[in-house]
Scaffold this motif. Structure first.
Motif: not given
Ligand SMILES: Cc1cc2nc3c(=O)[nH]c(=O)nc-3n(C[C@H](O)[C@H](O)[C@H](O)COP(=O)(O)OP(=O)(O)OC[C@H]3O[C@@H](n4cnc5c(N)ncnc54)[C@H](O)[C@@H]3O)c2cc1C
Length: 203
Positions: A164-166, A161, A168-169, A154
């Motif tokens: 944010q993906k990190y 994003n 969420d994951g 990330a």
């Protein structure tokens, strides 16, 4: 551990897991077990709860995870509860008979935490700081290392994003593992072992 780059640290809201708050864990290191094949982590099912035995040089880590209400009958403080519990538990006493406790007993209650927010300006959380769940499947190191790789990706990414993906994951993975752990405690995982013999068991 938390990665903090600036002094912009803010209060992190963390979510415990109510449905597991009845469990507590007592841990200490007695002197060598009679059964200490190095490299092997042993998980035992107890009359109530479960426990681990992890061989270490000259000693072993012996932890129990059990309902604190059940522990109350073994004494008033963690040391007495621990000593009496291992003397009483048939699955443990064969390994611990005659051993000496080398460390104080540490007691954890409701140790599960998932950070709602895992990053902000100049900081990010990884490993136990991001989330720690019930240790039945020894997920701590895996989740910490996987989180570190994901965080690295990330940080290196050009995507707006990416952080944010990190986050969420990490949330997805922690919750997915909690589902697997729940299936261990409620017996559904064991039903899967028998699925070929009894198809109803997997429902
Ligand atoms: C008794 C026990 C048994 C376990 N058994 C297993 C197992 O069998 N398998 C498994 O996968 N996981 C196991 N775990 C979980 C696993 O150890 C953790 O999930 C993992 O170590 C988390 O890694 P981490 O880097 O997030 O934190 P840690 O490994 O705790 O690293 C954090 C580091 O930060 C340092 N630190 C803290 N505060 C500061 C500060 N202010 N400044 C500088 N440094 C600081 C600490 O000293 C520590 O070295 C076990 C945990 C416990 C407690």
């Amino acid at each position: 551990m938390p990665v903090v780059e600036q002094d912009s640290f803010q209060i992190i809201r963390r979510t415990g897991t109510k449905r597991r708050s009845w469990r507590c864990s007592l841990v200490c290191a007695p002197r060598q077990s009679i059964y200490d094949r190095s490299g092997n982590i042993h998980v035992d099912r107890h009359t109530r709860g479960w426990g681990w035995r992890i061989p270490l040089p000259g000693k072993f880590s012996c932890g129990i995870v059990v309902n604190p209400k059940h522990l109350a009958q073994f004494g008033d403080d963690p040391e007495t509860q621990y000593d009496n519990f291992i003397k009483d538990e048939p699955a443990l006493k064969v390994f611990t008979e005659g051993s000496t406790r080398l460390t104080p007993v540490v007691k954890y209650t409701n140790y599960q935490l998932i950070s709602e927010k895992m990053y902000g300006p100049g900081w990010a959380m990884v490993g136990d700081a991001a989330g720690f769940i019930d240790p039945i499947f020894s997920t701590g190191l895996y989740l910490s290392m996987k989180g570190a790789f994901e965080l690295f990706k990330a940080i290196e990414s050009d995507q707006a994003n990416a952080m944010q993906k990190y986050e969420d994951g990490r949330h997805w993975e922690l919750k997915m593992w909690q589902g697997v752990i729940e299936s261990w405690y409620n017996g559904r995982l064991f039903s899967l072992y028998r699925a070929d013999k009894n198809k109803k068991a997997i429902r």
